[in-house]
Design a protein around this motif. Sequence first.
Motif, PDB file in Angstrom:
ATOM      1  N   UNK A 150       0.875  -1.181   0.000  1.00 27.94           N
ATOM      2  CA  UNK A 150       0.000   0.000   0.000  1.00 27.94           C
ATOM      3  C   UNK A 150       0.898   1.212   0.000  1.00 27.94           C
ATOM      4  N   UNK A 151       0.959   1.941  -1.095  1.00 31.11           N
ATOM      5  CA  UNK A 151       1.896   3.055  -1.199  1.00 31.11           C
ATOM      6  C   UNK A 151       1.198   4.395  -1.231  1.00 31.11           C
ATOM      7  N   UNK A 152      -0.079   4.439  -0.853  1.00 36.20           N
ATOM      8  CA  UNK A 152      -0.835   5.662  -1.060  1.00 36.20           C
ATOM      9  C   UNK A 152      -1.383   6.217   0.248  1.00 36.20           C
ATOM     10  N   UNK A 153      -2.029   7.375   0.199  1.00 33.32           N
ATOM     11  CA  UNK A 153      -2.486   8.074   1.397  1.00 33.32           C
ATOM     12  C   UNK A 153      -3.531   7.327   2.196  1.00 33.32           C
ATOM     13  N   UNK A 154      -4.115   7.774   3.131  1.00 28.89           N
ATOM     14  CA  UNK A 154      -4.970   7.320   4.196  1.00 28.89           C
ATOM     15  C   UNK A 154      -6.050   6.294   3.949  1.00 28.89           C
ATOM     16  N   UNK A 155      -6.336   5.516   4.984  1.00 29.91           N
ATOM     17  CA  UNK A 155      -7.549   4.749   5.227  1.00 29.91           C
ATOM     18  C   UNK A 155      -7.511   3.278   4.961  1.00 29.91           C
ATOM     19  N   UNK A 156      -8.706   2.668   4.886  1.00 25.79           N
ATOM     20  CA  UNK A 156      -8.840   1.224   4.967  1.00 25.79           C
ATOM     21  C   UNK A 156      -9.604   0.664   3.803  1.00 25.79           C
ATOM     22  N   UNK A 157      -9.307  -0.594   3.388  1.00 27.40           N
ATOM     23  CA  UNK A 157     -10.046  -1.136   2.265  1.00 27.40           C
ATOM     24  C   UNK A 157     -10.315  -2.596   2.438  1.00 27.40           C
ATOM     25  N   UNK A 158     -11.485  -3.024   2.025  1.00 25.84           N
ATOM     26  CA  UNK A 158     -11.889  -4.401   2.242  1.00 25.84           C
ATOM     27  C   UNK A 158     -12.577  -4.944   1.012  1.00 25.84           C
ATOM     28  N   UNK A 159     -12.338  -6.218   0.657  1.00 23.43           N
ATOM     29  CA  UNK A 159     -13.050  -6.762  -0.480  1.00 23.43           C
ATOM     30  C   UNK A 159     -12.904  -8.237  -0.603  1.00 23.43           C
ATOM     31  N   UNK A 160     -13.919  -8.918  -1.182  1.00 23.96           N
ATOM     32  CA  UNK A 160     -13.911 -10.355  -1.322  1.00 23.96           C
ATOM     33  C   UNK A 160     -14.137 -10.749  -2.747  1.00 23.96           C
ATOM     34  N   UNK A 161     -13.461 -11.829  -3.185  1.00 22.12           N
ATOM     35  CA  UNK A 161     -13.576 -12.255  -4.569  1.00 22.12           C
ATOM     36  C   UNK A 161     -13.479 -13.746  -4.704  1.00 22.12           C
TER      37      UNK A 161
ATOM     38  N   UNK B  83     -11.475 -10.434   1.992  1.00 18.96           N
ATOM     39  CA  UNK B  83     -10.500  -9.582   1.307  1.00 18.96           C
ATOM     40  C   UNK B  83     -10.633  -8.146   1.782  1.00 18.96           C
ATOM     41  N   UNK B  84      -9.519  -7.395   1.683  1.00 22.84           N
ATOM     42  CA  UNK B  84      -9.523  -5.984   2.046  1.00 22.84           C
ATOM     43  C   UNK B  84      -8.345  -5.307   1.364  1.00 22.84           C
ATOM     44  N   UNK B  85      -8.563  -4.069   0.877  1.00 21.80           N
ATOM     45  CA  UNK B  85      -7.479  -3.260   0.307  1.00 21.80           C
ATOM     46  C   UNK B  85      -7.821  -1.788   0.504  1.00 21.80           C
ATOM     47  N   UNK B  86      -6.791  -0.941   0.706  1.00 24.16           N
ATOM     48  CA  UNK B  86      -7.030   0.462   1.051  1.00 24.16           C
ATOM     49  C   UNK B  86      -5.934   1.362   0.531  1.00 24.16           C
ATOM     50  N   UNK B  87      -5.894   1.681  -0.737  1.00 23.96           N
ATOM     51  CA  UNK B  87      -4.767   2.452  -1.262  1.00 23.96           C
ATOM     52  C   UNK B  87      -4.850   3.959  -1.075  1.00 23.96           C
ATOM     53  N   UNK B  88      -6.039   4.560  -1.226  1.00 24.43           N
ATOM     54  CA  UNK B  88      -6.122   6.022  -1.264  1.00 24.43           C
ATOM     55  C   UNK B  88      -7.059   6.599  -0.218  1.00 24.43           C
ATOM     56  N   UNK B  89      -7.447   5.813   0.748  1.00 27.11           N
ATOM     57  CA  UNK B  89      -8.363   6.297   1.772  1.00 27.11           C
ATOM     58  C   UNK B  89      -9.732   5.690   1.660  1.00 27.11           C
TER      59      UNK B  89
ATOM     60  N   UNK C 148     -22.449 -16.357  -1.906  1.00 22.53           N
ATOM     61  CA  UNK C 148     -23.150 -16.931  -3.050  1.00 22.53           C
ATOM     62  C   UNK C 148     -24.399 -16.144  -3.424  1.00 22.53           C
ATOM     63  N   UNK C 149     -25.073 -15.611  -2.410  1.00 21.10           N
ATOM     64  CA  UNK C 149     -26.392 -15.023  -2.655  1.00 21.10           C
ATOM     65  C   UNK C 149     -26.484 -13.553  -2.243  1.00 21.10           C
ATOM     66  N   UNK C 150     -25.344 -12.937  -1.950  1.00 24.70           N
ATOM     67  CA  UNK C 150     -25.315 -11.536  -1.532  1.00 24.70           C
ATOM     68  C   UNK C 150     -24.215 -10.810  -2.305  1.00 24.70           C
ATOM     69  N   UNK C 151     -24.170  -9.479  -2.210  1.00 21.83           N
ATOM     70  CA  UNK C 151     -23.086  -8.745  -2.869  1.00 21.83           C
ATOM     71  C   UNK C 151     -21.712  -9.240  -2.425  1.00 21.83           C
ATOM     72  N   UNK C 152     -20.759  -9.182  -3.336  1.00 26.11           N
ATOM     73  CA  UNK C 152     -19.423  -9.724  -3.107  1.00 26.11           C
ATOM     74  C   UNK C 152     -18.382  -8.654  -2.792  1.00 26.11           C
ATOM     75  N   UNK C 153     -18.533  -7.464  -3.382  1.00 30.60           N
ATOM     76  CA  UNK C 153     -17.567  -6.387  -3.192  1.00 30.60           C
ATOM     77  C   UNK C 153     -18.302  -5.166  -2.657  1.00 30.60           C
ATOM     78  N   UNK C 154     -17.707  -4.534  -1.643  1.00 27.89           N
ATOM     79  CA  UNK C 154     -18.349  -3.413  -0.956  1.00 27.89           C
ATOM     80  C   UNK C 154     -17.333  -2.282  -0.866  1.00 27.89           C
ATOM     81  N   UNK C 155     -17.710  -1.100  -1.317  1.00 25.91           N
ATOM     82  CA  UNK C 155     -16.803   0.049  -1.320  1.00 25.91           C
ATOM     83  C   UNK C 155     -17.315   1.086  -0.325  1.00 25.91           C
ATOM     84  N   UNK C 156     -16.432   1.525   0.568  1.00 19.95           N
ATOM     85  CA  UNK C 156     -16.789   2.473   1.615  1.00 19.95           C
ATOM     86  C   UNK C 156     -15.922   3.725   1.532  1.00 19.95           C
ATOM     87  N   UNK C 157     -16.500   4.845   1.916  1.00 16.99           N
ATOM     88  CA  UNK C 157     -15.710   6.012   2.258  1.00 16.99           C
ATOM     89  C   UNK C 157     -15.196   5.806   3.684  1.00 16.99           C
ATOM     90  N   UNK C 158     -13.996   6.284   4.019  1.00 15.93           N
ATOM     91  CA  UNK C 158     -13.427   6.034   5.343  1.00 15.93           C
ATOM     92  C   UNK C 158     -14.366   6.480   6.454  1.00 15.93           C
TER      93      UNK C 158
END
Length: 552
Positions: free
Chosen positions: A4-15, A270-276, A285-295
């Motif tokens: 993670x080489x970028x500014x603030x915050x947290x990231x999460x994701x599943x695939x 899964x989780x990733x957080x490059x820019x905040x 299987x039956x729900x959303x797989x990827x979720x994007x949040x503002x910090x």
Amino acid sequence: MRRRTLPTATALAVLFSSVALVATGAGSAVADSSTTLPLKSTGDIVVDGVHQRVFISDPTTGQVLVTNYAGTVVGTVGSLPGVHGLELSPDSGTLYAAVHDATAIVAIDTATATETRRWSTGQGAGPAYVALAGGKLWFSYGASGDGNIGSLDPNATDPGLTLGQDTSRTFYEAPILDASPGAPGRLAAGAPGQSPVELAVYDVSSGTATRTAYARDPGDTGGGNLQDLAVTPDGTGVVTASGAPYYQPVYELSDLSADGKYVTNTYPNAVDAPNGDVAAGTFSWYDPDVHVFKPGTSLPLKQYDFPNTGTSSGADTLAPAGLAWAPDESKLFAISQNDNNVYSLRILDAPAKTSTTLTANAPATATRAKSLTLTGTLSSSAAFPAGTKVSVTRTDDESPSGKPLGTATVAADGSYSFTDTPPAGGKVTYTVTYAGDADHAGATASASTTVARTATTLTLTDNGKVYDYGRDVTVTAHLGTTYKNRTVEIWADPYGSDKPDTLVKKGTVNSADDLSATIRLTRDTKVSAKFTGDTRYAPKTVTNSVYTRVKL
């Protein structure tokens, strides 16, 4: 793990699956796409923004797959048995790979996708995860009670490889590792697949690892089966993704105390957080797989639900640790898998921006050289700033590549209108584009109208006249006003099915607007003059009949 080489915050994701997605919640994705991948398994995913490449490790085949931002495979790096964790250098020039079964750390040139250097980590020290921190490359290794951390200096002639850096012997097996430029001397680690979750933080600024924080079931979540973790870019926290609880918790990096959560759904992985902004993934299987949040927000900005490309009742799923942002957050990459073990790379465009909806309406028909009005609306769940504009382009026979016409200002209620005078007839298409801004994704809409062309005059001489058999008869076509096309065709069709309709002459009319042709009459003949039209004047055809006397 990935850098993670970028500014603030947290990231999460599943695939964990394959080929087309639906965005729900705040709005639909703009130009999301997917492509199947020649993978047998996945370990880690890293995005190189400088070369616009995506690197994916495949432990089963022992290779790192390289794609471009469109998901097209552009290279592979082989001879990497059991390759798992990946880490990108700060300048994006080198990718470091943990090659477990070869007990080695491998350096890969990101520009050429070729191996450039290999460091042996020694027997029994097959590396699993890698992370850059404190000027060194750290790697985890070991299993069955021998989990530990080692380090080396990838920039030195003598790398100074050191094993057994975790003197506290914290982990049963090789832990997941991550670090952030926001805390350059800190290294976070977590036990993979273990219940309850076990985390530790190390001070590595001196070149050796000193454990500064430790927690077993941090925050008393009762969570387990850790799949991924990410240190926030500002270096203040670490976000985890475990099979339970059904959210991605955030912990203070200083003491691993609970510091919030991003609520998703079943089986975070899964989780990733490059820019905040936070990308969080779940095995669902039956729900959303990827979720994007503002910090710091509790509700996702966007959610992506993978389709079912396999044969089971459940949809495709996200691969563990299968999320990675492009450094500029223009795209989010996700690896999915269906029940037939087909992997896909899903490319989500502008995932951190609120979706926008743009419409365009044009009259069904219009008159050439007369004004018409294009209307439409621009809408989003987030308000647009005053003065927001959309641009308009016209595509017609005179401008087949499109001609920019200008902009229209969007009113407070989201409506806009634009007046144009189409110069050409035929199908005219108007394309309206909203470029987007820091908070809104761009959008495009189009509308078409059929514009009537102006009628011209076309006459042909000798209609109904009778001539002797075998005589050469000259007929003349006269063309009225047109725009650019001054070509006329003269055709002769002798009566009877045995003689075809034949082009006698084709050419540009003379200064008197005439074109003449000579026809030898051997039977009654239908003579036609044709003007094929141009961008402003409609096609025209006139037909005469010329007769011949019977030869005695």
